[in-house]
Design an enzyme around this catalytic site. Sequence first.
Site, PDB file in Angstrom:
ATOM      1  CG  ASP A 407      27.472  58.674 -26.618  1.00  0.00           C
ATOM      2  OD1 ASP A 407      27.710  59.579 -27.428  1.00  0.00           O
ATOM      3  OD2 ASP A 407      26.581  58.718 -25.767  1.00  0.00           O
ATOM      4  CB  THR A 409      26.449  63.166 -23.909  1.00  0.00           C
ATOM      5  OG1 THR A 409      27.165  64.113 -24.669  1.00  0.00           O
ATOM      6  CG2 THR A 409      25.573  63.855 -22.900  1.00  0.00           C
ATOM      7  CG  PHE A 544      15.444  68.431 -29.962  1.00  0.00           C
ATOM      8  CD1 PHE A 544      16.355  69.471 -30.074  1.00  0.00           C
ATOM      9  CD2 PHE A 544      15.879  67.133 -30.105  1.00  0.00           C
ATOM     10  CE1 PHE A 544      17.687  69.194 -30.316  1.00  0.00           C
ATOM     11  CE2 PHE A 544      17.209  66.856 -30.358  1.00  0.00           C
ATOM     12  CZ  PHE A 544      18.112  67.890 -30.467  1.00  0.00           C
ATOM     13  CG  ASP A 680      28.883  67.711 -27.157  1.00  0.00           C
ATOM     14  OD1 ASP A 680      27.939  68.458 -27.454  1.00  0.00           O
ATOM     15  OD2 ASP A 680      29.073  67.220 -26.043  1.00  0.00           O
ATOM     16  NE  ARG A 766      28.819  70.568 -34.404  1.00  0.00           N
ATOM     17  CZ  ARG A 766      28.357  70.740 -33.158  1.00  0.00           C
ATOM     18  NH1 ARG A 766      27.947  69.707 -32.457  1.00  0.00           N
ATOM     19  NH2 ARG A 766      28.303  71.923 -32.628  1.00  0.00           N
ATOM     20  CE  LYS A 772      27.592  59.079 -31.750  1.00  0.00           C
ATOM     21  NZ  LYS A 772      26.963  59.026 -30.434  1.00  0.00           N
ATOM     22  CG  ASP A 793      23.925  57.472 -22.733  1.00  0.00           C
ATOM     23  OD1 ASP A 793      24.450  57.813 -23.810  1.00  0.00           O
ATOM     24  OD2 ASP A 793      23.393  58.268 -21.955  1.00  0.00           O
ATOM     25  CG  ASP A 797      25.190  56.256 -28.271  1.00  0.00           C
ATOM     26  OD1 ASP A 797      25.793  57.002 -29.048  1.00  0.00           O
ATOM     27  OD2 ASP A 797      24.907  56.559 -27.105  1.00  0.00           O
TER      28      ASP A 797
END
Lengths: 1140, 378
Positions: A407, A409, A544, A680, A766, A772, A793, A797
């Site tokens: 990952d 971030t 969110f 991202d 994206r 993933k 993290d 993930d």
Amino acid sequence: MLRWIRQQLGFAPPHLSDTRTVYIANRFPQQDHYVPQRFADNRIISSKYTIWNFVPKNLFEQFRRIANFYFLIIFLVQLMVDTPTSPVTSGLPLFFVIVVTAVKQGYEDWLRHKADNEVNGAPVFVVRSGSLVHTRSKNIRVGDIVRVAKDETFPADLVLLSSDRPEGTCHITTASLDGETNLKTHFAVPETAACRDASQLEALSAVVECQQPEADLYRFVGRMIVMQQGEEIVRPLGPENVLLRGARLKNTKEIFGVAVYTGMESKMALNYKCKSQKRSAVEKSMNTYLLIYLGILLFEAILSTILKYAWQAEGKWDEPFYNQKTEQERNSSQILKFIADFLAFMVLYNFIIPISLYVTVEMQKFLGSFFIVWDLDLYHKESDQNAEVNTSDLNEELGQVEYVFTDKTGTLTENEMRFRECCINGAKYMEINGRLVPEGMMADCLDGPLPQLGREEELFLKAVALCHTVQISYDHVDGRKDHLPHANGASSHMEYYASSPDEKALVEAMKRMGVTFMGNNGENMEIRTSGGSEKYKLLHVLEFDANRRRMSVIVETPSGEKVLFTKGAESSIFPHSTGGEMAKTRVHVDEFALKGLRTLVVACRRFSGQEYQEVEKRLHWARTALQQREEKLAEVFGFIERDLELLGATGVEDKLQDKVQETIEALRLAGIKVWVLTGDKHETAVSVSLSCGHFYRTMNVLELLQQKSDSECAEQLRKLARRIQEDHVVQHGLVVDGASLSLALRQHEKLFMEVCRNCSAVLCCRMAPLQKAKVVRLIKTSPEKPITLAVGDGSNDVSMIQEANVGIGIMGKEGRQAVRNSDYAIARFKFLAKLLLVHGHVYYIRIATLVQYFFYKNVCFITPQFLYQFFCLFSQQTLYDSVYLTLYNICFTSLPVLVYSLFEQLLHPHTLQSKPALYRDISKNSLLSFRSFVYWTLLGFFHAFVFFFGSYLLMGEDTSLLGNGQMFGNWSFGTLVFTVMVVTVTLKLALETHFWTWMNHLVTWGSIAFFFIFSFFYGGIIWPFLDTQDMYGVFTKLLSSGSAWFSIIVIVVTCLFPDVIKKVLYRQLRPTSTQKSQMHSDAVAIGDDLIALQPLSRARTQLGKISSWRPISAAVAWIRRTVSRGVRACASGWGGRRSG
Amino acid sequence: MNLLVVVSRASAVYLTCARLAPRHSKHGPKQEVERGFFAMKKQEETANRPDNTAFTQQRLPAWQPMLSAGIVIPGFVIIGIAFIGIGVALFVTSQNIQVLERDYTGVEKDSPCFKCTSSEAKNCVCTINFSLSQLFEGPVFFYYGLSNYYQSYRRYAVSRDADQLSGDVSHFKAPDSSCTPYEYSEGLPIVPCGSVANSMFNDTFKLYQVVSGQRKEVPFDSKGIAWWTDYNIKYHNPIYNGSLKDAFTGTVKPPNWPKPAYELDTQDPANNGFHNQDFLVWMRAAALPDFRKLYRRITEGDYAKGLPAGNYSLDISYNYPVLPFDGRKKVVLSNVSWMGGKNQFLGIAYLVIGSLCVVMSLVMLIVYAKFKFPEDDS
């Protein structure tokens, strides 16, 4: 009645309705038709066994293992059929293995019981008949009103009724549930918030209706029906009304809540994960080889049986005069005899399946994993976290990794955000020394007074300062009832807590720029600007979520206007925007992304009174819905967040973690392909990739982006494949985005894989969490079946971590979801290098050798037994005594290999880490390849032949071996073979051992000594409980023969001689890089401590110790020498790699 | 698993405390409070910090030997030379041992024992003559040998009762079931029971030196032919009213035996029952189908120094049938060295392995010189 019985027996699920109705304080309605629902009590049971069921349940679980079951069958055969060995010979080792495993599991369960009892016995206060009653946690029932005081954890899942605050709010932290350390505000329904003591609660008459328990921590759908003055008031209940078991009350004196889910039905308990059953490549090949050995066993047994009958076809062999059969033997049926003989041979040879292999492997893994936890190099000082091992089954898999999926971030980056730049209404600004400076303005004006903010600028700043879910904590909140700061200067004490680091960074930046968020006091959000403080009434928060990728607040400005502020990913805001500087902002957003900044776009919408009423109505409808609330909410959110007016965009920098570049470089040199998977934007991702060394400047970056259709995607893929073929000198990197990836995976998997395999670096941007996992599965299941490792993290993930062969969690700022679901957890990405290159390497070597050696030593053990059948008319006569048969695996040869497998190091850890290429030596499970398996097995056979025929040649000349002319018997022969075998097998492991600690010496020489001492003892006493005294005096007599001693020496040397030759010649002619480094590191570390090879920080502490006993002057000179050598070694280590 | 990790952490905390503890005591009470507080704080900050010990960091001091050519070549040379030396010594020792072997099965028609092979022959005695051209050095050991005889056959080898043989009287009345099919005979227990005892070798030998036509008996020593432990500890005669015979009342002899166990040796009353040395020798089952067993030693009188050169004749009372299973019988005269009888194997093995070591060290030397270890600094 019938249903009740079925429920009791567990046939029918006890919950038949979709919702449960909880009567607060258990005041059930008086009507007759009320059927009380049954709920679990508040007991948490994480243990697997009780005292009563431990033995049967544990035995059942152990015998589900194929190897244990096999030995059970052998044991039963021995009990039933007339076999050469007594049932004890296989019963005792089996018993030993079962007991060791049972003790281990029992101990673990005992710890769980202890933890359970502690939790279940914790004191709690419950409201019963108008007063507080002190009781134990396990006695809480659904419907009880529970009082929880400050800093206590909640004993069950509660619906908040009231707190000591008039508005009925409280703060909690859910750190132990999901790791989020921020404070969260939870609310009570206004009607119940008024009941702030036990007597008032007694008067409360209310019912909670909610869904049946489910595991999702962030979902709760329910409603509360309060009877007030004879009328029913219905209020919606959501996650913000619920206090979950395990969370902790903060900043609030006390709360009252009604228990809705208790014990094993609480969300925390439902989240107890059963361990993922991942099996390592070593274990898989181990099982294959076990099957091969089973084949060898069957073959030997069948061959022996057939030969026996071929031999006995002649009467003179079948029944010579000296060996008459009994009547019964003569008359029993041929077929039965044949089967009995076959089974007897099976029993005779059964030890070829190494019984203690599993238990040794298990112990090795269990004990060995402590070295990861203990490793100081994996300890992160700043956060005081060491590595965690959640499963020890995969230690060796760390040495086999071929693909790393990481990952971005929080894994590659710190997840520590800093506001850098923003774009307001099409103009670019950046933050310099805490000020917002428009682009083009130079530093000269920095010292001047704070420039007056323009209208747009101010609106933008306010929007950012308001549109978030940040909480504030003050240093000394305790003393204050009203926790809002009163005067200036108080703000210095305040600290923001946010679940999203981006939000925190933004709010902090706004504070620096003069728009300070002062906290929300119930319904009001307060911000302070240069012009004074303003209160905004917070009407709604549109939380969110990952699908919308944006969040909004609706506030009422001091002037009474109702405004929606939204911020989110640019892709989710632009399509809904109708006004503002769209084109310019888009350019700036792309520019930010190119710099590697994380971008958020901010927009607003002003509601007319009519519009707002509509919004209000729809939101209420969606929020109170009991069914499909999520879908309804999403729909309503979509309705609200449109026609937006663009205000601007923010660019937040996320710092790279320490040593990411070196780590990625090291992994690449180790032959591991690194893929970065991120949510991202493409530009952000590429720039981070470049800065962390995942992509090089010189790399040819291929792109598979924004593919709209299948055919287009295929065309692009083919084009890329061609480019790779044309230009195979340059390294290639591939960038894929989520949408194109799903297209590529749907139809053109093969083509895509082809392209990927030829790229040295792949970047997927994206990506949705499930995507993933899909990418990981695609690689994992590709024809070569590479070993994949996923590291991440965040909760996004988790799916990838669970999918990969090895899942690594980073203990970052995004909670513990990833850590909990991972196999190993580390604090920083850079630790991955040591985890794989050092720990993975040594564990793999250890366990691979362990497995091979186990097979080898059992071949050695049982083959002479097979050969002996040719000399005893296939009569199943054992060569060794039963006690030797029993103890060979559990006493004489077990410890050296266990100690070896715990401590072996072919190379010093530092060498392994500084030469990542060594990792390639063990890739593809090379030490357990079929070739080396065959080598070990043949070696075993060879040794067995040498033992047997060596002894045969010695004794077969049938001369006396004793100085007094006396003769040996069959037990002396067997004991000679056995002695030679124990010595050879132990020395063979000694030859393999490269790292001789005192423990290796102890167990190696100790094992041989133990065998001799034991044999003297065993052969020196007439054992009253044994049937036969066959072994009496045999060993002493054997060792009193000079010839026996000479033959032991020559046979052992003969066995080991070819092995030594092979090792030396291979080392000389075809050295592996491991062996080269061994030679090399030896040259460096000549004779002295290993200080020169240690990281400098540690060398220094060691030197401190040493200088106390070394003459100081000598020590100083020596320190200078070693330290400078160390520095040079380090420098050349990293530097050399760059060029290579 | 997870829980255990927690436990290990807890122990780490404990260790930290333990390490900090002595520090407090060095200072006065006031300081101690301060220090204690500081220590507590520090401990909290680094509660998870693993211990920096050689064990936990896998830095235990270790010897790291390497099988490099530099060590192995000289090692091989030394081992090779030592082995060749030992081999020569063993070989020479073995060569000096004299052995005389005579097959007396009587398969060939012209052999002296042919007459005894027919089933009618009872109490048949045959004589084998041989001559020694030089002194057969003493002490001389007299063996009998059997071929194709499987004493290691499982059902045969286990057919005995260890308790009975150790003199346990209760097993005289009820022998162990492992003795089948020689457990009971006509309702009475067989003592000693079992196949091994029943099949005891019963040929007897008498050796004469022929001196000028006169046969002079060579005295046999029947002591010390069985293992000391067997004779003194493992096997015991039951003691019953001072008479061995009384102990055997209520039992029958093994069917193949001509005489009961207490009458095995009529000359020496001590050499009877389970202390009969021939019986003990027989009961120690041989490992392989071709075996020898020690019969007598020649240690007395004129022959203490050995058998002088001359003619000898051996009288064999031929009782034991071996032809039904293609067996062979032989007698062997041998003297022994410290390492036992004549055994070429050990000497040859040492010579072969020793030479191989030397040869391989030469090969390695060539390899080492030709393919110098590639220096690799990259």
